[in-house]
Scaffold this motif. Structure first.
Motif, PDB file in Angstrom:
ATOM      1  N   ALA A  50       0.771  -1.139  -0.036  1.00  0.00           N
ATOM      2  CA  ALA A  50      -0.114  -0.253   0.077  1.00  0.00           C
ATOM      3  C   ALA A  50       0.810   1.442   0.030  1.00  0.00           C
ATOM      4  O   ALA A  50       1.929   1.212   0.485  1.00  0.00           O
ATOM      5  CB  ALA A  50      -0.793   0.121   1.195  1.00  0.00           C
ATOM      6  N   THR A  51       0.498   2.281  -0.723  1.00  0.00           N
ATOM      7  CA  THR A  51       0.865   3.631  -0.750  1.00  0.00           C
ATOM      8  C   THR A  51       0.360   4.790  -0.543  1.00  0.00           C
ATOM      9  O   THR A  51      -1.101   4.322  -0.336  1.00  0.00           O
ATOM     10  CB  THR A  51       1.684   3.655  -2.233  1.00  0.00           C
ATOM     11  OG1 THR A  51       0.725   3.671  -3.248  1.00  0.00           O
ATOM     12  CG2 THR A  51       2.674   2.725  -2.459  1.00  0.00           C
ATOM     13  N   ASP A  52       0.737   5.611  -0.063  1.00  0.00           N
ATOM     14  CA  ASP A  52       0.034   6.924   0.382  1.00  0.00           C
ATOM     15  C   ASP A  52      -1.179   6.793   1.555  1.00  0.00           C
ATOM     16  O   ASP A  52      -2.098   7.314   1.836  1.00  0.00           O
ATOM     17  CB  ASP A  52      -1.110   7.437  -0.761  1.00  0.00           C
ATOM     18  CG  ASP A  52      -0.240   8.350  -1.690  1.00  0.00           C
ATOM     19  OD1 ASP A  52       0.759   9.062  -1.251  1.00  0.00           O
ATOM     20  OD2 ASP A  52      -0.729   8.761  -3.039  1.00  0.00           O
ATOM     21  N   GLN A  53      -0.624   5.957   2.492  1.00  0.00           N
ATOM     22  CA  GLN A  53      -1.271   5.483   3.554  1.00  0.00           C
ATOM     23  C   GLN A  53      -1.305   6.865   4.516  1.00  0.00           C
ATOM     24  O   GLN A  53      -0.424   7.423   4.820  1.00  0.00           O
ATOM     25  CB  GLN A  53      -0.610   4.354   4.248  1.00  0.00           C
ATOM     26  CG  GLN A  53      -1.023   3.008   3.587  1.00  0.00           C
ATOM     27  CD  GLN A  53      -0.612   1.746   4.274  1.00  0.00           C
ATOM     28  OE1 GLN A  53       0.541   1.407   4.576  1.00  0.00           O
ATOM     29  NE2 GLN A  53      -1.748   1.160   4.994  1.00  0.00           N
ATOM     30  N   TRP A  54      -2.291   6.901   5.383  1.00  0.00           N
ATOM     31  CA  TRP A  54      -2.519   7.803   6.221  1.00  0.00           C
ATOM     32  C   TRP A  54      -1.948   7.469   7.546  1.00  0.00           C
ATOM     33  O   TRP A  54      -1.652   6.543   8.119  1.00  0.00           O
ATOM     34  CB  TRP A  54      -4.006   8.081   6.475  1.00  0.00           C
ATOM     35  CG  TRP A  54      -4.855   8.168   5.304  1.00  0.00           C
ATOM     36  CD1 TRP A  54      -4.549   9.080   4.201  1.00  0.00           C
ATOM     37  CD2 TRP A  54      -6.021   7.452   4.852  1.00  0.00           C
ATOM     38  NE1 TRP A  54      -5.571   8.833   3.253  1.00  0.00           N
ATOM     39  CE2 TRP A  54      -6.402   7.801   3.708  1.00  0.00           C
ATOM     40  CE3 TRP A  54      -6.689   6.636   5.499  1.00  0.00           C
ATOM     41  CZ2 TRP A  54      -7.494   7.298   2.947  1.00  0.00           C
ATOM     42  CZ3 TRP A  54      -7.895   5.876   4.998  1.00  0.00           C
ATOM     43  CH2 TRP A  54      -8.068   6.389   3.773  1.00  0.00           C
TER      44      TRP A  54
END
Length: 654
Positions: free
Chosen positions: A497-501
Motif C-alpha cells: 500500500a502507498t499514500d497511507q494515512w
C-alpha cells in the motif's frame, strides 16, 4: 443423541424443506441445485435465505449420505460452495455462534485466520480489527450490505459494540477485494448478516449469567402469516467489566469499567409472487460504558433501516434493489466531551445473470450520501464543530465461470467520490483443478481507500482536507484440497500500500507505505462426530518508510487458532485455542513515547451444551481457562478467567 455440528449437509436433502426453513437453506443448496431450471432461478430461491442464515443448524448426515462444504455468498455476490471460491473466505454460521456461546462479535472474529483483534480493556471498550495486517478504515465492514465504518476520525466500525444475539451469519474475506466492494477493502471485508424470519414458527428465550456480574437476556421469534415472513428479536447484555487500564502502569484507581448493551432487530418480508419479494429491516445496537477505570463515560449507538426488493426479471436474471440508512453515534463525557454522528444513505442495485452453462455475470450500481456532524470540547478553549457531506457513486461488473477444469473470476469497478478523481479497481482470479480434490489458485487485484470525512475535516482530531486516497495492489497464490465437508488451503499473499494515512505533526498525512506478505494455512471439516476449524498465519506487516522495515505497531507476525467440538451422548463438547505472537507497541504514558513489547499469549476456552427436553437446552462456557494475563494494547488489561452458564427455552418446541 447429539452430532458434531458443521455447516454442511447431506446431498439427499430436498429443496422444499430447505426453502420452507431458511435457517437450513444454504447448507442444502448444493444438494438440489442440479434440479433447478437455471442458475439464476437457483439464486432467486436461494439468495434471500443465504444472505440471512446460510448453513445454519446443519448436522452430520445420517448413514453414508455425502456431506458438502459450507456455502458462501461474499466471494462473488451469489451462493457457491466454499471449496469453489477463489478469494480466501471464512464463514461463521448461527450454529457456530450458539455452539461457542460467544456474547461479543470480536470474540468470534479472533478465531478467524489472518484476523487479529485489539481492545482497550474489557467488553465494550474501543478497539480495532486487523485483517492481514490492515486495520481501521482499511477493513470494510458491512451490515446487511451497508457500510458500518464510521465517517469520523477513527474510521472503524465499532465492532466491540456488537453482541451476537441478533446476528445470523458472518463472512470474512481476507485480502484486497475493492473491485467487488469498493473503497476500504484493502485488507479485507467483514460481512455481517442479521436474523430474518422463517416460514415455520420459531421462538426462543435465553438467559446467561456468569463472572463479573455478567448477564445476557434475549428473546427472538419468527414465523409466517400467509406470504409475509416476520421476525423480531431483542437482547440485553450487562457486565461489571474489568479495570480497563492496568493500575500499576497507569496510576489510575483499580475500578472496573462496566458495560451494558441493548440490541433490537426486526424484519418484515412479503412475497407477492413467485420469485418476487419485498422487505423491510431495522436494527439498533446501543452500548454504554465507562473507561479510564470509571473516570469517564461514553456511548455508541449503531442503527440501520433498509427497504429492499428481490425480483426475478426472467428465468436467468435476478435483480436486488435496496434503499438504506446507517447511522453511528459516538459520544464521550468526562475530562473532555465530544459527540459525533455519522450517516450513510445508500441506494444499491445488484444483478446476477446466467449467461450460459457454467458462466454467470454480475453487475450494478451504488450511490451513497455520506455525512458527519459533531462537536468537541477538550478544554482550554480548544473546541469546535463540523458538518460535512459528500456523494459517492459506483458502477461494477463481474464475470465468473469454469471450463475444462479451469475457473475464472474477473471483477471491475469504477468509484467516483466527491472531491476526488474517479478510481478504477480490478480483480482477476484463476483456479485449476489438479485431480484428487486438489486445486491451484492465483489472483491479482488493485484497491483504493478514500479518507473518511473525519480524516478530512475534523480539525480537532487531526483532519486534513488535502489527504489523498490510499492505493494498494495484491497478489495471492495457493493450493487447496477439498473432499466432502473438508476444505484445506495454503495461501501465499502479499499486499503493498502507498499514500497511507498516518497521524503526524498533529494531523493526518499521506506519508506511510507498508507491505504485508505471508503464509496462511486454513482447514475445516468434520469426521466421525468430530468437527474442527484450524488456521495458522505467518505474516510480515512492515513499515516501508523506515530503515530496516520494522513491524507495524500492534501487528503480530504469527497467529494460530484451533477449534474442535465432539458429540458425546446428548452433550456437545467444544474447545478453542487462540495464540498470538509478540507485538510492538508504544508506551504513550511516557514523554516522549517509548517502544514497548507486548508478549505472546495463548488462551483456551471450553464449551459444553445439551438438551434438557424438547423445549429446554443449556450451555456453559469457560473463558481463558488458565487465567492468562496479557495485553493487546500497552497498559490495557484483558479479561481473566470466567465462567458463564446459559439456559434457553423454545416455547414452540422447535
Amino acid at each position: 443423541m447429539k452430532t458434531a455440528r458443521f455447516s454442511s449437509t447431506p446431498a439427499s436433502a430436498q429443496a422444499p424443506a430447505c426453502i420452507s426453513q431458511p435457517r437450513c437453506a444454504a447448507a442444502h443448496f448444493g444438494a438440489w441445485r442440479a434440479a433447478m431450471p437455471s442458475r439464476a432461478a437457483q439464486v432467486v430461491l436461494f439468495l434471500p435465505a443465504a444472505l440471512s442464515c446460510a448453513a445454519a443448524h446443519a448436522q452430520l448426515a445420517p448413514g453414508n449420505a455425502p456431506l458438502l462444504p459450507p456455502v458462501v455468498v461474499s466471494a462473488t455476490g451469489y451462493p457457491q460452495p466454499l471449496s469453489t471460491a477463489l478469494p480466501s473466505v471464512s464463514v461463521i454460521t448461527r450454529e457456530q455462534i450458539e455452539d461457542y456461546a460467544a456474547q461479543n462479535l470480536t470474540t468470534l472474529l479472533q478465531q478467524v485466520a489472518g484476523v487479529q483483534v485489539t481492545s482497550n480493556g474489557g467488553p465494550g471498550q474501543s478497539g480495532n480489527v486487523y485483517v492481514r495486517g490492515f486495520s481501521g478504515p482499511d477493513v470494510l465492514v458491512l451490515l446487511d450490505g451497508v457500510p458500518l465504518n464510521a465517517q469520523d476520525s477513527t474510521g472503524v466500525a465499532y465492532l466491540n459494540n456488537l453482541t451476537t444475539d441478533q446476528i445470523q451469519r458472518i463472512e470474512i474475506i481476507r485480502g484486497n477485494v475493492s473491485a467487488i466492494y469498493g473503497s476500504g477493502a484493502i485488507g479485507g471485508v467483514v460481512l455481517i448478516t442479521t436474523r430474518e424470519g422463517s416460514r415455520k414458527p420459531q421462538g426462543s428465550v435465553s438467559v446467561t449469567v456468569g463472572s463479573r456480574d455478567t448477564t445476557t437476556t434475549s428473546a427472538d421469534a419468527s414465523g409466517q402469516i400467509g406470504k409475509t415472513a416476520l421476525q423480531a428479536g431483542v437482547s440485553r447484555y450487562t457486565s461489571q467489566g474489568i479495570p480497563s487500564q492496568n493500575p500499576s502502569q497507569s496510576g489510575l484507581p483499580n475500578q472496573a469499567d462496566g458495560y451494558r448493551n441493548t440490541t433490537a432487530h426486526g424484519s418484515v418480508v412479503q412475497e407477492w409472487a413467485a420469485g418476487q419479494r419485498m422487505g423491510l429491516r431495522a436494527f439498533s445496537s446501543e452500548g454504554r460504558y465507562t473507561y479510564d477505570n470509571t473516570e469517564n463515560a461514553g456511548q455508541v449507538r449503531q442503527e440501520l433501516g433498509q427497504l429492499f426488493s428481490d425480483n426475478q426479471i426472467n428465468p436467468n436474471w435476478l435483480s436486488h434493489l435496496d434503499l438504506s440508512q446507517q447511522t453511528t453515534t459516538n459520544a464521550n463525557a468526562g475530562s473532555f466531551t465530544s459527540d459525533y454522528r455519522t450517516r450513510v444513505d445508500q441506494l444499491s442495485w445488484r444483478n446476477v445473470v446466467q449467461l450460459g452453462k457454467g458462466w454467470t455475470a454480475t453487475g450494478g450500481l451504488q450511490v451513497q450520501h455520506q455525512g458527519i456532524t459533531g462537536r468537541y470540547d477538550y478544554g482550554y478553549g480548544y473546541a469546535g464543530s463540523l458538518d460535512r457531506t459528500r456523494t459517492a457513486k459506483a458502477l461494477f461488473a463481474g464475470l465468473n465461470g469454469s471450463f475444462d477444469g479451469n475457473a475464472l473470476q474477473f471483477n471491475v469497478r469504477h468509484d467516483s467520490i466527491e472531491g476526488y478523481s474517479g478510481q478504477n479497481t480490478g480483480y482477476l482470479g484463476y483456479g485449476r483443478e489438479l485431480g484428487g480434490g486438489f486445486k491451484a489458485i492465483a489472483s491479482y487485484s488493485t484497491a483504493f481507500n478514500a479518507p473518511p470525512l473525519g480524516y478530512l475535516y475534523d480539525i480537532g482530531n487531526g483532519g486534513n482536507p488535502d489527504l489523498r486516497p490510499e492505493k494498494a495492489h495484491s497478489a495471492e497464490g495457493g493450493l487447496q484440497w477439498s473432499r466432502g465437508p473438508n476444505v484445506w488451503r495454503a495461501t501465499l499473499f502479499q499486499t503493498q500500500a502507498t499514500d497511507q494515512w498516518q497521524y503526524l505533526g498533529g494531523a493526518f498525512q499521506n506519508v506511510a507505505r507498508s507491505r504485508t506478505r505471508g503464509l496462511e494455512l486454513t482447514g475445516r471439516g468434520s469426521w466421525n462426530n468430530w468437527a474442527y476449524d484450524a488456521n495458522l498465519t505467518l505474516q510480515q506487516p512492515v513499515d516501508l518508510t523506515k530503515p530496516g522495515h520494522p513491524t507495524l505497531q500492534r501487528r503480530a507476525r504469527s497467529l494460530a487458532n484451533v477449534a474442535i467440538n465432539h458429540a458425546m451422548g446428548s452433550l456437545l463438547l467444544g474447545a478453542a485455542v487462540h495464540y498470538s505472537g509478540p507485538r510492538m507497541d508504544k508506551n504513550y504514558g511516557a514523554y516522549p513515547a517509548t517502544d514497548a513489547v507486548l508478549g505472546s499469549y495463548t488462551t483456551v476456552d471450553l464449551t459444553v451444551s445439551g438438551a434438557i427436553t424438547a423445549q429446554w437446552s443449556w450451555n456453559a462456557r469457560v473463558q481463558n481457562l488458565f487465567d492468562k494475563k496479557y495485553q493487546m494494547v500497552y497498559g490495557y488489561n484483558r479479561e481473566p478467567f470466567g465462567v458463564f452458564v446459559g439456559l434457553t427455552w423454545h416455547p414452540l418446541g422447535l
